[in-house]
Design an enzyme around this catalytic site. Structure first.
Site, mmCIF file in Angstrom:
data_model
loop_
_atom_site.group_PDB
_atom_site.id
_atom_site.type_symbol
_atom_site.label_atom_id
_atom_site.label_comp_id
_atom_site.label_asym_id
_atom_site.label_seq_id
_atom_site.Cartn_x
_atom_site.Cartn_y
_atom_site.Cartn_z
ATOM 1 N N HIS A 194 51.659 22.895 33.564
ATOM 2 C CA HIS A 194 52.044 23.977 32.642
ATOM 3 C C HIS A 194 53.546 24.241 32.644
ATOM 4 C CE1 HIS A 194 47.733 24.784 33.045
ATOM 5 N NE2 HIS A 194 47.791 25.568 31.989
ATOM 6 N N ASP B 197 53.235 17.869 27.850
ATOM 7 C CA ASP B 197 52.527 18.822 28.700
ATOM 8 C C ASP B 197 51.036 18.832 28.380
ATOM 9 O OD1 ASP B 197 51.672 21.754 29.608
ATOM 10 O OD2 ASP B 197 53.614 21.349 30.513
ATOM 11 N N GLY B 198 50.228 19.165 29.381
ATOM 12 C CA GLY B 198 48.791 19.275 29.161
ATOM 13 C C GLY B 198 48.409 20.472 28.312
ATOM 14 N N HIS B 199 49.222 21.517 28.329
ATOM 15 C CA HIS B 199 48.946 22.724 27.540
ATOM 16 C C HIS B 199 50.059 22.907 26.521
ATOM 17 C CE1 HIS B 199 47.833 26.644 26.207
ATOM 18 N NE2 HIS B 199 47.058 26.932 27.240
ATOM 19 N N HIS C 235 39.971 22.484 24.781
ATOM 20 C CA HIS C 235 40.374 23.849 25.081
ATOM 21 C C HIS C 235 40.881 24.521 23.808
ATOM 22 C CE1 HIS C 235 42.986 26.990 26.894
ATOM 23 N NE2 HIS C 235 42.153 26.934 27.920
ATOM 24 N N GLU D 170 36.590 26.355 28.287
ATOM 25 C CA GLU D 170 37.006 27.345 27.281
ATOM 26 C C GLU D 170 37.194 26.646 25.937
ATOM 27 O OE1 GLU D 170 40.534 28.984 29.065
ATOM 28 O OE2 GLU D 170 39.429 29.917 30.691
ATOM 29 N N GLU E 250 37.855 33.426 23.513
ATOM 30 C CA GLU E 250 38.959 34.029 24.262
ATOM 31 C C GLU E 250 39.907 34.778 23.320
ATOM 32 O OE1 GLU E 250 42.743 32.586 27.016
ATOM 33 O OE2 GLU E 250 41.048 31.217 26.694
ATOM 34 N N CYS F 149 43.063 35.083 23.524
ATOM 35 C CA CYS F 149 44.216 34.225 23.239
ATOM 36 C C CYS F 149 43.906 33.201 22.146
ATOM 37 C CB CYS F 149 44.660 33.483 24.501
ATOM 38 S SG CYS F 149 45.671 34.460 25.621
ATOM 39 N N CYS G 229 46.496 35.842 30.864
ATOM 40 C CA CYS G 229 47.203 35.391 29.662
ATOM 41 C C CYS G 229 46.948 36.299 28.471
ATOM 42 C CB CYS G 229 46.812 33.955 29.330
ATOM 43 S SG CYS G 229 45.030 33.674 29.212
ATOM 44 N N CYS G 230 45.753 36.890 28.366
ATOM 45 C CA CYS G 230 45.361 37.586 27.139
ATOM 46 C C CYS G 230 46.056 38.926 26.913
ATOM 47 C CB CYS G 230 43.844 37.762 27.104
ATOM 48 S SG CYS G 230 42.927 36.206 27.002
#
Length: 658
Positions: free
Chosen positions: A143, A193-195, A272, A324, A340, A342, A420-421
């Site tokens: 991340h 990046d993975g996210h 995701h 998710e 979620e 987010c 995060c949310c």
């Protein structure tokens, strides 16, 4: 001729309440959480021993990374992003109402971040404190670029709101560091990046600075994704680290990261959900800025798959707790889903960036759906309790006793181990003024996407125009728009006809007019004079919505909506065993506004039937001749966004229809 939207001030009672709640409650509350001074219980978002939930430690991590204190990093590897999203919400809040004390507090945080930044521009407290030798070596999990992206977004917002370049200077140094490390050069990392998040942040940094390298780097990350199917695996093999950066991710397939194919070849929303919509939002923005038609076509395909086959009626996305993630077309379970907060916020970002490419009402419809339902459902009415997951059906016993439903909370916790949310919602609400209008793509058109009481200031060449919008939404359907001009000015005012309104009334200065409809927007192109008034009246009908027949969870059921709001039933109003309620074939509904209920809401009432549990079922689980009798009962529906603000109990959106 060029029409520009210069500013917008929201005075809408419904939304001003939320924005003031963020300013006076949410931002101070989150600051205390980030500093570990809030007297709260931090919950795991689901039963998982690997989730850190003792404290936030986020500000302390920066102090340690800056050399001001000694200690170890605590929390998720992406804990820095909680601070960055808080800072972005502060930036937008300062643009709404300037607060010198809050500005001073934010400047102090920016100074701390500057101290934590390394000489080459690198910024990440986990790797600086714990494993500097593993920088950029575990990108599937680390991340690093995700956190960098959130800081860059915060820095751009802070610069736009305050004109202070402090944060923007840090952001440019960070972006330059990333630009030095990634690319197709001999000594660069050819990966991503993975996210996803850096891709979207770089388009914003480009728009703010005009530096072409940032747009080029964003497009590099987008086009590189999914081209080398061995990249993440090779990094894992080559990394000398002795432990995972994030526990429990080693089994994730490339679809989870949207890295299974090049983005232009992806046909369906996979993996995701938050990552997918952050990716799509970046693709849409990059497509606009670079005039990249193939990228825009890819966005359209992914958009269609999400909204036509994989989105909940509340604007929620993500059908399973495992990853998710999305699952497959029409798989939309109501009691085990994820939805979620987010993810719905990310869907709003995607929708808005598509609107900036092409003004089509379908994008604004989804933006509105997610905003009024799942997004604001993520926060309690006190601004200090939050949902990570937004279910459409809840039974408290199942949440307590079924391990597969531990993520389905029945009341909003104080805070989460993965937080995060809440700050994501804060930055959305404080930036809401950005979503009401857009100018263009045709340069003399102002598009109205949301109906929110506000004053917009426009400039056309050197002519100044104001549009004063007054809206009764979400409770009433009367919208008026008054132009304030120093001299007659010609431009095209485009007004969205929302999906929930099958007809409308349109008046100009009290007289009915006919107007062209294009892509769901009414276009009124004329020379506007001072005090010209548009009245746009939408019928606020109570509607029954049915799902596609292939959505197994909703077959034989309907959901109730009125205007942009989806409604639900709660145990607090209707007792338990809500699954036994049956709506009539020809069901009548009555709407009333209740100023004392849940902060003032419109509720819907209906005379329905509820199946009895007859004495014959005592000590009997199955019967060949099942008795089935019903008793008339009153049912109250409340807006979905305000459920779980009283006490724990059952809730349902979809109800059986006789």
């Amino acid at each position: 001729m060029s029409l520009q939207l210069k500013s917008l001030n929201i005075t809408d009672p419904f939304w001003s309440n939320y924005r003031e709640l963020v300013r006076t409650e949410m931002i101070p509350y989150q600051w205390n959480v980030l500093n570990d001074t809030a007297n709260i219980t931090i919950e795991k978002e689901r039963n998982d021993d690997t989730i850190p939930s003792e404290k936030s430690h986020a500000i302390e991590n920066f102090k340690i990374a800056a050399g001001l204190k000694q200690g170890n990093h605590y929390g998720w590897v992406f804990q820095d992003s909680d601070v960055y999203k808080w800072l972005e919400a502060v930036a937008y809040s300062l643009s709404i109402q300037y607060d010198p004390d809050l500005k001073e507090l934010a400047d102090g945080v920016i100074d701390l971040i500057a101290l934590a930044q390394e000489e080459d521009g690198y910024l990440n407290t986990y790797f600086t404190i714990e494993e500097p030798e593993r920088r950029f070596k575990q990108l599937a999990e680390s991340h690093e670029l995700y956190c960098a992206g959130h800081f860059i977004e915060a820095a751009v917002a802070y610069y736009e709101s305050t004109q202070s370049e402090k944060a923007l200077t840090i952001a440019c140094r960070l972006a330059d560091c990333i630009d030095n490390h990634f690319g197709k050069g001999e000594h660069q990392i050819q990966g991503y990046d993975g996210h996803e998040e850096i891709e979207l942040a770089l388009t914003k940094l480009y728009s703010s600075t005009g530096e072409q390298r940032y747009l080029k780097l964003s497009r590099y990350f987008l086009y590189e994704r999914g081209t080398d199917l061995t990249f993440f695996a090779r990094q894992k093999t080559e990394d000398a680290g002795t432990k995972p950066v994030v526990e429990g991710m080693s089994h994730r397939q490339l679809q989870y990261y949207q890295a299974h194919q090049p983005v232009l070849e992806q046909e369906t929303a996979e993996g995701h959900a938050v990552r997918l919509v952050y990716l799509c939002a970046a693709m849409a923005d990059a497509a606009r800025l670079a005039e990249d038609t193939p990228m825009l076509e890819a966005c359209r395909r992914l958009w269609a798959n999400i909204v036509n086959k994989r989105m909940y009626i509340t604007g929620g996305i993500g059908s399973t707790v495992d990853g998710e993630a999305f699952t497959q077309d029409y798989d939309l379970p109501n009691d085990t889903m994820y939805c979620e907060t987010c993810a719905s916020i990310g869907l709003i970002f995607f929708a808005f960036n598509m609107l900036k490419n092409e003004a089509r009402a379908e994008y604004a419809d989804v933006l509105e759906r997610a905003l009024y339902n799942t997004a604001i459902a993520g926060m309690a009415l006190d601004g200090k309790h939050f949902f990570y997951v937004n279910p459409l059906e809840v039974d408290p016993g199942s949440s307590r006793n079924d391990p597969g439903k531990s993520h389905v909370k029945v009341t909003r916790p104080d805070w989460f181990g993965c937080a995060c949310c809440p700050p994501n919602l804060a930055r959305l609400l404080t930036s809401l003024h950005k979503y009401v209008y857009t100018a263009g793509p045709e340069q003399n058109t102002i598009y109205t996407h949301l109906f929110i009481t506000s004053t917009a200031k426009l400039e056309m060449d050197e002519h100044k125009v104001q549009i004063e919008q007054t809206s009764d939404l979400p409770w009433g359907g009367h919208i008026s728009m008054v132009t304030r001009t120093e001299q007659p000015t010609t431009f095209n005012l485009a007004i969205r006809v929302p999906y929930w309104a099958e007809r409308y009334t349109l008046l100009l200065n009290g007289h009915p007019i006919q107007a062209e409809m294009n892509n769901g927007y009414i276009h009124i192109n004329r020379m506007w004079e001072n005090d010209d008034t548009i009245e746009f009246v939408l019928p606020m009908e109570i509607k029954e919505y049915a799902a596609h027949p292939l959505v197994r969870a909703d077959i034989g059921k309907v959901a109730i909506g009125r205007g942009p709001l989806i409604y639900c039933v709660e145990e607090a109003d209707n007792g338990n065993h809500l699954h036994l309620v049956r709506l009539n074939v020809k069901q009548d509904y009555e709407y009333t506004f209740n100023p004392e209920l849940l902060g003032g809401i419109g509720s819907i009432h209906a005379e329905v039937e509820k199946r009895n549990i007859e004495p014959e079922w005592e000590n009997v689980l199955y019967a060949s001749r099942a008795p089935e009798t019903y008793t008339p009962t009153q049912l109250r529906f409340i807006p979905y966004y305000c459920w779980a603000n009283r006490h724990s109990g059952e809730m349902r959106v979809w109800l059986t229809k006789a």
